[in-house]
Design a protein around this motif. Structure first.
Motif, PDB file in Angstrom:
ATOM      1  N   THR A 122     -16.468  39.290 -35.554  1.00 25.06           N
ATOM      2  CA  THR A 122     -15.892  39.003 -34.237  1.00 25.06           C
ATOM      3  C   THR A 122     -15.995  40.222 -33.332  1.00 25.06           C
ATOM      4  O   THR A 122     -16.334  40.115 -32.151  1.00 25.06           O
ATOM      5  N   PHE A 123     -15.701  41.409 -33.885  1.00 23.83           N
ATOM      6  CA  PHE A 123     -15.865  42.639 -33.107  1.00 23.83           C
ATOM      7  C   PHE A 123     -17.333  42.836 -32.723  1.00 23.83           C
ATOM      8  O   PHE A 123     -17.653  43.221 -31.587  1.00 23.83           O
ATOM      9  N   GLY A 124     -18.235  42.544 -33.666  1.00 22.27           N
ATOM     10  CA  GLY A 124     -19.673  42.634 -33.371  1.00 22.27           C
ATOM     11  C   GLY A 124     -20.085  41.661 -32.284  1.00 22.27           C
ATOM     12  O   GLY A 124     -20.937  41.978 -31.436  1.00 22.27           O
ATOM     13  N   ALA A 125     -19.479  40.471 -32.285  1.00 21.25           N
ATOM     14  CA  ALA A 125     -19.763  39.495 -31.232  1.00 21.25           C
ATOM     15  C   ALA A 125     -19.339  40.037 -29.874  1.00 21.25           C
ATOM     16  O   ALA A 125     -20.007  39.813 -28.863  1.00 21.25           O
ATOM     17  N   GLY A 126     -18.208  40.763 -29.851  1.00 17.15           N
ATOM     18  CA  GLY A 126     -17.774  41.387 -28.608  1.00 17.15           C
ATOM     19  C   GLY A 126     -18.783  42.417 -28.122  1.00 17.15           C
ATOM     20  O   GLY A 126     -19.077  42.498 -26.922  1.00 17.15           O
ATOM     21  N   ILE A 127     -19.337  43.211 -29.043  1.00 18.69           N
ATOM     22  CA  ILE A 127     -20.341  44.208 -28.658  1.00 18.69           C
ATOM     23  C   ILE A 127     -21.564  43.531 -28.042  1.00 18.69           C
ATOM     24  O   ILE A 127     -22.068  43.950 -26.993  1.00 18.69           O
ATOM     25  N   THR A 128     -22.058  42.472 -28.684  1.00 16.59           N
ATOM     26  CA  THR A 128     -23.223  41.773 -28.130  1.00 16.59           C
ATOM     27  C   THR A 128     -22.894  41.127 -26.783  1.00 16.59           C
ATOM     28  O   THR A 128     -23.747  41.047 -25.907  1.00 16.59           O
ATOM     29  N   HIS A 129     -21.633  40.716 -26.609  1.00 21.67           N
ATOM     30  CA  HIS A 129     -21.257  40.130 -25.324  1.00 21.67           C
ATOM     31  C   HIS A 129     -21.224  41.201 -24.245  1.00 21.67           C
ATOM     32  O   HIS A 129     -21.640  40.959 -23.104  1.00 21.67           O
ATOM     33  N   GLY A 130     -20.738  42.395 -24.580  1.00 21.64           N
ATOM     34  CA  GLY A 130     -20.735  43.474 -23.612  1.00 21.64           C
ATOM     35  C   GLY A 130     -22.133  43.977 -23.289  1.00 21.64           C
ATOM     36  O   GLY A 130     -22.400  44.399 -22.164  1.00 21.64           O
ATOM     37  N   LEU A 131     -23.029  43.918 -24.255  1.00 20.13           N
ATOM     38  CA  LEU A 131     -24.397  44.390 -24.051  1.00 20.13           C
ATOM     39  C   LEU A 131     -25.215  43.418 -23.207  1.00 20.13           C
ATOM     40  O   LEU A 131     -25.863  43.816 -22.239  1.00 20.13           O
ATOM     41  N   PHE A 132     -25.209  42.133 -23.599  1.00 20.95           N
ATOM     42  CA  PHE A 132     -26.044  41.179 -22.883  1.00 20.95           C
ATOM     43  C   PHE A 132     -25.389  39.814 -22.725  1.00 20.95           C
ATOM     44  O   PHE A 132     -26.073  38.778 -22.701  1.00 20.95           O
ATOM     45  N   ALA A 133     -24.067  39.796 -22.605  1.00 27.00           N
ATOM     46  CA  ALA A 133     -23.330  38.579 -22.225  1.00 27.00           C
ATOM     47  C   ALA A 133     -23.639  37.393 -23.124  1.00 27.00           C
ATOM     48  O   ALA A 133     -23.602  36.248 -22.682  1.00 27.00           O
ATOM     49  N   SER A 134     -23.932  37.656 -24.386  1.00 24.92           N
ATOM     50  CA  SER A 134     -24.289  36.577 -25.306  1.00 24.92           C
ATOM     51  C   SER A 134     -23.634  36.802 -26.659  1.00 24.92           C
ATOM     52  O   SER A 134     -24.316  37.023 -27.666  1.00 24.92           O
ATOM     53  N   GLY A 135     -22.318  36.755 -26.677  1.00 20.35           N
ATOM     54  CA  GLY A 135     -21.602  36.924 -27.933  1.00 20.35           C
ATOM     55  C   GLY A 135     -21.375  35.637 -28.689  1.00 20.35           C
ATOM     56  O   GLY A 135     -20.861  35.653 -29.807  1.00 20.35           O
ATOM     57  N   GLY A 136     -21.776  34.521 -28.085  1.00 18.45           N
ATOM     58  CA  GLY A 136     -21.470  33.216 -28.672  1.00 18.45           C
ATOM     59  C   GLY A 136     -22.087  32.994 -30.035  1.00 18.45           C
ATOM     60  O   GLY A 136     -21.436  32.466 -30.934  1.00 18.45           O
ATOM     61  N   ALA A 137     -23.368  33.386 -30.193  1.00 20.69           N
ATOM     62  CA  ALA A 137     -24.053  33.140 -31.458  1.00 20.69           C
ATOM     63  C   ALA A 137     -23.329  33.807 -32.615  1.00 20.69           C
ATOM     64  O   ALA A 137     -23.080  33.184 -33.661  1.00 20.69           O
ATOM     65  N   LEU A 138     -22.953  35.069 -32.442  1.00 21.33           N
ATOM     66  CA  LEU A 138     -22.292  35.802 -33.509  1.00 21.33           C
ATOM     67  C   LEU A 138     -20.846  35.353 -33.707  1.00 21.33           C
ATOM     68  O   LEU A 138     -20.342  35.322 -34.839  1.00 21.33           O
ATOM     69  N   LEU A 139     -20.169  34.983 -32.617  1.00 23.43           N
ATOM     70  CA  LEU A 139     -18.782  34.536 -32.749  1.00 23.43           C
ATOM     71  C   LEU A 139     -18.701  33.199 -33.490  1.00 23.43           C
ATOM     72  O   LEU A 139     -17.821  32.999 -34.339  1.00 23.43           O
ATOM     73  N   VAL A 140     -19.599  32.282 -33.177  1.00 30.50           N
ATOM     74  CA  VAL A 140     -19.621  30.999 -33.889  1.00 30.50           C
ATOM     75  C   VAL A 140     -19.882  31.239 -35.370  1.00 30.50           C
ATOM     76  O   VAL A 140     -19.276  30.604 -36.242  1.00 30.50           O
ATOM     77  N   TYR A 141     -20.774  32.192 -35.677  1.00 28.40           N
ATOM     78  CA  TYR A 141     -21.031  32.552 -37.077  1.00 28.40           C
ATOM     79  C   TYR A 141     -19.786  33.166 -37.710  1.00 28.40           C
ATOM     80  O   TYR A 141     -19.458  32.886 -38.871  1.00 28.40           O
ATOM     81  N   ALA A 142     -19.071  33.999 -36.951  1.00 27.32           N
ATOM     82  CA  ALA A 142     -17.845  34.622 -37.463  1.00 27.32           C
ATOM     83  C   ALA A 142     -16.773  33.582 -37.762  1.00 27.32           C
ATOM     84  O   ALA A 142     -15.976  33.744 -38.689  1.00 27.32           O
ATOM     85  N   MET A 143     -16.754  32.502 -36.983  1.00 28.43           N
ATOM     86  CA  MET A 143     -15.751  31.458 -37.151  1.00 28.43           C
ATOM     87  C   MET A 143     -16.175  30.394 -38.158  1.00 28.43           C
ATOM     88  O   MET A 143     -15.514  29.361 -38.296  1.00 28.43           O
ATOM     89  N   ALA A 144     -17.299  30.630 -38.847  1.00 30.80           N
ATOM     90  CA  ALA A 144     -17.816  29.643 -39.809  1.00 30.80           C
ATOM     91  C   ALA A 144     -16.758  29.310 -40.847  1.00 30.80           C
ATOM     92  O   ALA A 144     -16.106  30.184 -41.409  1.00 30.80           O
ATOM     93  N   GLY A 145     -16.611  28.018 -41.092  1.00 32.60           N
ATOM     94  CA  GLY A 145     -15.666  27.572 -42.094  1.00 32.60           C
ATOM     95  C   GLY A 145     -14.223  27.631 -41.650  1.00 32.60           C
ATOM     96  O   GLY A 145     -13.316  27.476 -42.462  1.00 32.60           O
ATOM     97  N   THR A 146     -13.984  27.867 -40.363  1.00 26.87           N
ATOM     98  CA  THR A 146     -12.612  27.931 -39.867  1.00 26.87           C
ATOM     99  C   THR A 146     -11.888  26.607 -40.091  1.00 26.87           C
ATOM    100  O   THR A 146     -12.510  25.539 -40.020  1.00 26.87           O
ATOM    101  N   PRO A 147     -10.572  26.638 -40.358  1.00 22.62           N
ATOM    102  CA  PRO A 147      -9.825  25.395 -40.543  1.00 22.62           C
ATOM    103  C   PRO A 147      -9.617  24.624 -39.244  1.00 22.62           C
ATOM    104  O   PRO A 147      -9.152  23.486 -39.281  1.00 22.62           O
ATOM    105  N   LEU A 148      -9.966  25.214 -38.094  1.00 17.15           N
ATOM    106  CA  LEU A 148      -9.809  24.511 -36.820  1.00 17.15           C
ATOM    107  C   LEU A 148     -10.755  23.319 -36.768  1.00 17.15           C
ATOM    108  O   LEU A 148     -11.913  23.411 -37.184  1.00 17.15           O
ATOM    109  N   ASN A 149     -10.258  22.214 -36.221  1.00 17.03           N
ATOM    110  CA  ASN A 149     -11.150  21.075 -36.050  1.00 17.03           C
ATOM    111  C   ASN A 149     -12.072  21.328 -34.858  1.00 17.03           C
ATOM    112  O   ASN A 149     -11.933  22.313 -34.126  1.00 17.03           O
ATOM    113  N   LYS A 150     -13.010  20.417 -34.650  1.00 19.04           N
ATOM    114  CA  LYS A 150     -14.050  20.614 -33.639  1.00 19.04           C
ATOM    115  C   LYS A 150     -13.457  20.762 -32.233  1.00 19.04           C
ATOM    116  O   LYS A 150     -13.875  21.637 -31.466  1.00 19.04           O
TER     117      LYS A 150
END
Length: 248
Positions: free
Chosen positions: A136-164
């Motif tokens: 999640t912290f890495g996703a923040g870095i990619t978002h600050g670098l090139f405004a695209s933290g979504g790919a890494l954040l979705v990967y970080a949230m993999a298997g989360t108990p939250l529903n869709k």
């Protein structure tokens, strides 16, 4: 180029937000990966961020009942905000070509991973809590670098108990919060004001893209469409990385 590259960027924005309405993700990484083939990321990011604030703010408000506030406030936002600030501060040290090469690698990683996952019908397993925080912290870095933290954040949230629904609303709130903060930073560093005329001129494309995507949502085979989309991103990421390496 004979044609103003910003006209092409407008076409990419229309494609990106049409895709967002069809699949629920990907507007920034699509628009930026294609636009960066023609223009520096430093010119594109303020425009794309401001547009995304409008879209994500509207979508987050519509889905506000589904936001999982503990996950947003205790896990995602603190780490993402810290990472985004770190990434923003790193940008001047990298330079535009190295930034473009790093972004090309991110696009390639994201698109090839998704194609591999779809082909192998990979089941997502939960990450250990510490790994999720690091990602999640890495996703923040990619978002600050090139405004695209979504790919890494979705990967970080993999298997989360939250529903869709909860995950989608929580992520929309994340993008609205982070991109609003970035807009304030861009206002302070002087890059937002010169971008506003382009933001205003591109705003109708958000509406058209949303309506077109809604129309196409139930008329396209989503699996085939995603394969096409990820394949396009593989090509775009490869060209972006190759162009950056040649220009270095």
């Amino acid at each position: 180029m004979i044609v103003d590259p910003w006209i092409w960027v407008g076409a990419f924005i229309l494609l990106a937000y049409t895709v967002e309405a069809i699949t629920g993700f990907g507007s920034l990484i699509i628009a930026l990966s294609l636009g960066a083939l023609l223009l520096p990321l430093s010119q594109l990011i303020p425009v794309m961020i401001a547009l995304n604030v409008l879209m994500s703010g509207y979508m987050a408000w519509r889905n506000r009942r589904h936001i999982h506030w503990p996950t947003l406030l205790k896990l995602i936002l603190p780490l993402m905000l810290a990472g985004t600030l770190a990434g923003y501060l790193m940008r001047p040290w990298l330079g535009d070509q190295l930034l473009k090469a790093a972004f090309g690698i991110l696009v390639l990683w994201f698109s090839t991973r998704e194609l591999w996952r779809m082909y192998h019908k990979h089941t997502v397993h939960p990450h250990p809590p510490m790994l999720s925080r690091v990602l999640t912290f890495g996703a923040g870095i990619t978002h600050g670098l090139f405004a695209s933290g979504g790919a890494l954040l979705v990967y970080a949230m993999a298997g989360t108990p939250l529903n869709k629904s909860h995950l989608r609303a929580t992520l929309l709130s994340t993008w609205f919060s982070l991109n609003t903060c970035l807009c304030v930073i861009f206002l302070l560093d002087g890059t937002l004001i010169p971008s506003l005329p382009r933001v205003v001129s591109f705003m109708p494309l958000l509406v058209i893209g949303a309506l077109l995507g809604e129309f196409l949502h139930h008329r396209l085979n989503e699996h085939r469409f995603r394969v096409f989309l990820y394949s396009l991103l593989v090509i775009s990421g490869t060209l972006l990385l190759g162009k950056a390496l040649v220009d270095m």
